[in-house]
Design a protein around this motif. Structure first.
Motif, mmCIF file in Angstrom:
data_model
loop_
_atom_site.group_PDB
_atom_site.id
_atom_site.type_symbol
_atom_site.label_atom_id
_atom_site.label_comp_id
_atom_site.label_asym_id
_atom_site.label_seq_id
_atom_site.Cartn_x
_atom_site.Cartn_y
_atom_site.Cartn_z
ATOM 1 N N LEU A 64 0.807 -1.214 0.000
ATOM 2 C CA LEU A 64 0.000 0.000 0.000
ATOM 3 C C LEU A 64 0.841 1.266 0.000
ATOM 4 C CD1 LEU A 64 -2.806 -1.030 2.499
ATOM 5 C CD2 LEU A 64 -2.862 -1.048 0.022
ATOM 6 N N GLY A 65 2.087 1.166 0.417
ATOM 7 C CA GLY A 65 2.935 2.358 0.435
ATOM 8 C C GLY A 65 3.740 2.566 -0.821
ATOM 9 N N ASN A 66 3.624 1.652 -1.786
ATOM 10 C CA ASN A 66 4.414 1.746 -3.017
ATOM 11 C C ASN A 66 5.912 1.836 -2.725
ATOM 12 O OD1 ASN A 66 2.726 1.408 -5.132
ATOM 13 N ND2 ASN A 66 2.477 3.556 -5.616
ATOM 14 N N THR A 67 6.395 1.062 -1.759
ATOM 15 C CA THR A 67 7.796 1.157 -1.355
ATOM 16 C C THR A 67 8.620 0.067 -2.029
ATOM 17 O OG1 THR A 67 7.254 -0.202 0.587
ATOM 18 C CG2 THR A 67 7.274 2.186 0.877
ATOM 19 N N LYS A 68 8.703 0.109 -3.334
ATOM 20 C CA LYS A 68 9.520 -0.850 -4.058
ATOM 21 C C LYS A 68 10.989 -0.444 -3.955
ATOM 22 C CE LYS A 68 6.202 -3.421 -5.856
ATOM 23 N NZ LYS A 68 6.028 -4.832 -5.641
ATOM 24 N N ASP A 69 11.875 -1.422 -4.033
ATOM 25 C CA ASP A 69 13.313 -1.170 -3.990
ATOM 26 C C ASP A 69 13.735 -0.556 -5.323
ATOM 27 O OD1 ASP A 69 15.990 -1.147 -3.614
ATOM 28 O OD2 ASP A 69 16.233 -3.299 -3.296
ATOM 29 N N VAL A 70 14.205 0.691 -5.276
ATOM 30 C CA VAL A 70 14.552 1.379 -6.523
ATOM 31 C C VAL A 70 15.752 0.755 -7.202
ATOM 32 C CG1 VAL A 70 13.543 3.578 -5.843
ATOM 33 C CG2 VAL A 70 15.925 3.094 -5.267
ATOM 34 N N THR A 71 16.565 -0.028 -6.467
ATOM 35 C CA THR A 71 17.726 -0.664 -7.097
ATOM 36 C C THR A 71 17.297 -1.709 -8.119
ATOM 37 O OG1 THR A 71 17.869 -2.290 -5.298
ATOM 38 C CG2 THR A 71 19.161 -0.269 -5.066
ATOM 39 N N VAL A 72 16.132 -2.337 -7.892
ATOM 40 C CA VAL A 72 15.618 -3.309 -8.856
ATOM 41 C C VAL A 72 15.260 -2.604 -10.166
ATOM 42 C CG1 VAL A 72 13.816 -5.015 -9.302
ATOM 43 C CG2 VAL A 72 14.742 -4.766 -6.998
ATOM 44 N N VAL A 73 14.630 -1.451 -10.059
ATOM 45 C CA VAL A 73 14.287 -0.674 -11.246
ATOM 46 C C VAL A 73 15.558 -0.184 -11.939
ATOM 47 C CG1 VAL A 73 12.969 1.297 -12.109
ATOM 48 C CG2 VAL A 73 12.161 0.043 -10.110
ATOM 49 N N ALA A 74 16.553 0.243 -11.154
ATOM 50 C CA ALA A 74 17.810 0.721 -11.731
ATOM 51 C C ALA A 74 18.508 -0.384 -12.517
ATOM 52 C CB ALA A 74 18.726 1.244 -10.622
ATOM 53 N N ASP A 75 18.533 -1.592 -11.969
ATOM 54 C CA ASP A 75 19.160 -2.718 -12.679
ATOM 55 C C ASP A 75 18.407 -3.037 -13.971
ATOM 56 O OD1 ASP A 75 21.002 -2.893 -10.652
ATOM 57 O OD2 ASP A 75 19.993 -4.533 -9.604
ATOM 58 N N THR A 76 17.080 -2.960 -13.917
ATOM 59 C CA THR A 76 16.271 -3.218 -15.116
ATOM 60 C C THR A 76 16.549 -2.177 -16.191
ATOM 61 O OG1 THR A 76 14.525 -4.191 -13.741
ATOM 62 C CG2 THR A 76 13.910 -3.510 -15.960
ATOM 63 N N LEU A 77 16.658 -0.917 -15.783
ATOM 64 C CA LEU A 77 16.932 0.148 -16.740
ATOM 65 C C LEU A 77 18.315 -0.006 -17.377
ATOM 66 C CD1 LEU A 77 15.488 3.337 -14.990
ATOM 67 C CD2 LEU A 77 14.636 2.185 -17.028
ATOM 68 N N TYR A 78 19.304 -0.349 -16.569
ATOM 69 C CA TYR A 78 20.657 -0.471 -17.112
ATOM 70 C C TYR A 78 20.749 -1.649 -18.085
ATOM 71 C CZ TYR A 78 25.709 -0.504 -17.488
ATOM 72 O OH TYR A 78 26.987 -0.466 -17.983
ATOM 73 N N GLU A 79 20.050 -2.727 -17.749
ATOM 74 C CA GLU A 79 20.046 -3.888 -18.647
ATOM 75 C C GLU A 79 19.432 -3.527 -19.998
ATOM 76 O OE1 GLU A 79 18.229 -8.448 -18.830
ATOM 77 O OE2 GLU A 79 18.063 -7.257 -16.998
ATOM 78 N N LYS A 80 18.432 -2.646 -19.973
ATOM 79 C CA LYS A 80 17.764 -2.260 -21.212
ATOM 80 C C LYS A 80 18.577 -1.239 -22.014
ATOM 81 C CE LYS A 80 14.609 -1.372 -24.321
ATOM 82 N NZ LYS A 80 14.301 -2.334 -25.398
ATOM 83 N N PHE A 81 19.092 -0.212 -21.345
ATOM 84 C CA PHE A 81 19.681 0.933 -22.042
ATOM 85 C C PHE A 81 21.207 0.948 -22.041
ATOM 86 C CE2 PHE A 81 15.450 2.437 -20.750
ATOM 87 C CZ PHE A 81 14.975 2.880 -21.968
ATOM 88 N N GLU A 82 21.822 -0.070 -21.519
ATOM 89 C CA GLU A 82 23.288 -0.110 -21.460
ATOM 90 C C GLU A 82 23.904 0.161 -22.844
ATOM 91 O OE1 GLU A 82 26.830 -3.250 -21.707
ATOM 92 O OE2 GLU A 82 24.851 -4.003 -21.127
ATOM 93 N N GLY A 83 24.827 1.111 -22.888
ATOM 94 C CA GLY A 83 25.508 1.444 -24.134
ATOM 95 C C GLY A 83 24.801 2.497 -24.963
ATOM 96 N N CYS A 84 23.607 2.901 -24.580
ATOM 97 C CA CYS A 84 22.844 3.866 -25.374
ATOM 98 C C CYS A 84 23.114 5.291 -24.900
ATOM 99 C CB CYS A 84 21.348 3.579 -25.267
ATOM 100 S SG CYS A 84 20.872 1.957 -25.900
ATOM 101 N N SER A 85 23.148 6.204 -25.836
ATOM 102 C CA SER A 85 23.287 7.618 -25.515
ATOM 103 C C SER A 85 22.131 8.379 -26.139
ATOM 104 C CB SER A 85 24.620 8.154 -26.037
ATOM 105 O OG SER A 85 24.735 7.961 -27.435
ATOM 106 N N LYS A 86 22.004 9.647 -25.774
ATOM 107 C CA LYS A 86 20.916 10.497 -26.258
ATOM 108 C C LYS A 86 19.537 9.887 -25.966
ATOM 109 C CE LYS A 86 22.647 10.762 -30.419
ATOM 110 N NZ LYS A 86 22.829 11.118 -31.854
ATOM 111 N N VAL A 87 19.397 9.341 -24.776
ATOM 112 C CA VAL A 87 18.116 8.753 -24.360
ATOM 113 C C VAL A 87 17.355 9.788 -23.543
ATOM 114 C CG1 VAL A 87 16.986 6.881 -23.127
ATOM 115 C CG2 VAL A 87 19.166 6.465 -24.288
ATOM 116 N N LYS A 88 16.147 10.129 -23.969
ATOM 117 C CA LYS A 88 15.341 11.095 -23.240
ATOM 118 C C LYS A 88 14.833 10.491 -21.929
ATOM 119 C CE LYS A 88 13.459 13.496 -27.297
ATOM 120 N NZ LYS A 88 12.204 13.854 -28.010
#
Length: 586
Positions: free
Chosen positions: A387-411
């Motif tokens: 109910l508090g929406n207290t997800k671990d932001v490190t999980v989201v950070a790892d997901t983002l890096y896996e997706k965008f690793e090596g990319c530049s000029k990403v909005k």
């Protein structure tokens, strides 16, 4: 729907309560946002909430203090009233209907204020219009009485605060005359399938109107009550649909009630398309299985069971009706035996609508990586909702890096959209700040200003300004893979099929990040395209690059001084000078 369902007070199971809680949380964000929206002429938009299967609005004879303890129509009414009450008083109304705790003195003050404000307010135009459909006569009467009870409690002097009347077409309506509460409520005693979207609102305005922001909530008693041919009538730009898809029943009745399931999915149209392509459609079960495989994009049932596949297919059918620009979300409900009961499917073409629904679903989820709630986990393992929406932001950070690793000029807007549409998480700015601290995010620049290095991430701006561009540094593995791909395939100006590249890289694990890195460089070494008929076209959605539903091609920049068609092409010349197709713009 039988009124016994409501008078018995039975729907207090966790999944039913969670569904209503999610609906309430969404409305609490949806109403303020849509009340601030403007149409093309700069006029304030009207918020419309349509409930196709309203019911009686209350379970049993109790009047609980929690809004989510009521049925969907009273939830919509109470949240709407609270929206204006909060603007006037700074806090929410305490719902103590028929309670000894009612503050009589405060009600007398409200009554005096209401009388002075309402003397000349009979022509107040509603800014929030509610429309509730209910076919059962007993439920309809109970709903009308319950709405009157809520309004009588909210407005101590109801004679000058709202009117109730029967319309010429036999419907019933409440209209609040208090100028600070511009709300109307229309009750229709008919089946959802007999109601036409063009005359549901008080002034018979069409819901498919730019000046109306409309949420349609469909929670049927049986799946055959929402045929696709009728649901599609409620489709329009800026509309929002939340539907209870009874996936367990659909899976169980797939063969015995095939005609009703065809109507639910809108399969007759797709059957015609299948016949055009020579796809056998003799068995509905086989045909739906074929559709599921097509829509999963994996070529097989894979990681989904039959019930989940039914929901995935229906979600894709809705996308076909709403259009390719729509964005669906699905929330899974499980029972006491951890069996799937139904799926709540939300779909719209408005990214802000997706964001606030994702927040509501996220609150009700028990699983870190899925939008799901299970009675089994709640009752047996004491796994409460988030109910508090207290997800671990490190999980989201790892997901983002896996997706965008090596990319530049990403909005930043592209990063946020990826989190909302392609992951089960919600976007939190803390994850980007943590990535920059860990060296996974560098060169944060504003393209609208002279390029500059930002050592500290602009946390004040990134949620409101979309001109910020990010660079995700590649790992050594990705750099080496990109070098290997370029050395082996940059030998001419012809597009190279992605499937061929994957096939030839037998000794290395393919990562799409290597190609995305080369394509998003300041001086791109390649462009990525997809084939449509006989031409290459621009890819509109950056986050869908290399998705499995398209035939992808890579066009490499030739190495320095390589001969093409008998001419020496320097490696530094613009790739557009010999590139005959439309590239993807990063």
């Amino acid at each position: 729907m039988s009124c016994e369902f409501f008078t018995s007070g039975t729907p207090h199971s966790p999944d039913s309560r969670v569904k209503r809680l999610m609906y309430k949380k969404y409305l609490q964000a949806f109403i303020p946002i849509t009340q601030q929206a403007k149409d093309e002429y700069g006029q304030q938009c009207t918020t419309a909430i349509i409930d196709g299967f309203a019911g009686a609005g209350r379970y049993g004879d109790e009047w609980p203090a929690e809004i989510e303890a009521y049925g969907s129509p009273l939830i919509a009414l109470m949240v709407s009233l609270n929206h204006f009450y909060r603007k006037e008083h700074g806090n929410d109304k305490l719902w103590r209907i028929q309670s000894s705790e009612r503050d009589i003195d405060a009600e007398i003050v409200d009554m005096v204020a209401t009388m002075s404000l309402s003397e000349n307010a009979s022509n107040v135009e509603p800014k929030i219009e509610l429309c509730f459909m209910e076919n059962d006569d007993a439920c309809f009467k109970s709903l009308k009485d319950n709405i009157a009870e809520v309004l009588e409690y909210f407005f101590p002097n109801p004679d000058v605060s709202y009117t109730e009347s029967e319309t010429e077409d036999g419907h019933y309506q409440f209209k609040i005359t208090h100028p600070n509460y511009p709300i109307s409520c229309k009750l229709i005693n008919e089946e959802f399938t007999n109601c036409i979207p063009d005359n549901l609102l008080i002034n018979n305005d069409s819901i498919n109107n730019d000046s109306i922001k409309c949420l349609i909530f469909l929670d049927p008693f049986f799946f055959s009550q929402t045929p696709m041919t009728h649901v599609e009538k409620y489709v329009g730009p800026g509309n929002f649909l939340l539907i209870n898809f009874m996936s367990s029943f659909v899976n169980r009745m797939n063969e015995t009630l095939s005609e009703r399931i065809e109507a639910l999915y809108g399969i007759p149209y797709l059957r015609m398309k299948a016949l055009e392509k020579g796809i056998p459609t003799g068995s509905l079960d086989e045909y739906v299985t074929y559709l599921v495989r097509q829509f999963d994009g994996k070529g097989n049932g894979g990681r989904r069971n039959n019930i989940q596949s039914r929901a995935a297919t229906y979600e894709r059918m809705l996308k076909n009706v709403f259009g390719t620009a729509t964005m669906p979300l699905t929330f899974e409900m499980r029972g006491r035996k951890n069996n799937i009961i139904y799926h709540l499917i939300f779909i719209t073409d408005d990214i802000k609508g997706v964001e606030i629904m994702k927040e509501a679903m996220h609150c009700c989820s028990q699983v870190e990586s899925e939008l799901r709630m299970s009675n089994y986990q709640l009752c047996r393992n004491d796994c409460i909702m988030n109910l508090g929406n207290t997800k671990d932001v490190t999980v989201v950070a790892d997901t983002l890096y896996e997706k965008f690793e090596g990319c530049s000029k990403v909005k930043i807007s592209q990063v946020k959209d990826y989190v909302l549409l392609e992951t089960p998480y919600v976007f939190r700015k803390q994850c980007l700040a943590g990535m920059e601290k860990d060296g996974k995010l560098v060169h944060v620049v504003d393209i609208g200003l002279p390029p500059m290095r930002r050592e500290v991430h602009p946390s004040v701006h990134w949620t409101t300004v979309t001109t910020w561009y990010l660079t995700f540094p590649p790992t050594e593995e990705t750099v080496n893979l990109a070098k290997s791909i370029y050395e082996n395939f940059a030998r001419g100006d012809q597009p190279v099929p992605l499937s061929y590249i994957k096939k030839m890289l037998r000794d290395q694990d393919f990562k799409e990040n290597a190609l995305l890195m080369m394509a998003s460089e300041r001086d791109p070494r390649c462009y990525i395209c997809y084939k449509c008929d006989m031409f290459m076209f621009d890819q509109p959605e950056w986050t869908c690059v290399l998705s499995s539903d398209r035939e992808w091609y890579i066009v490499f920049r030739p190495p320095a001084n390589q001969q093409i068609n008998g001419q020496i092409v320097p490696g530094t010349c613009p790739i557009e000078s010999y590139f005959p197709y439309q590239p993807i713009s990063f």
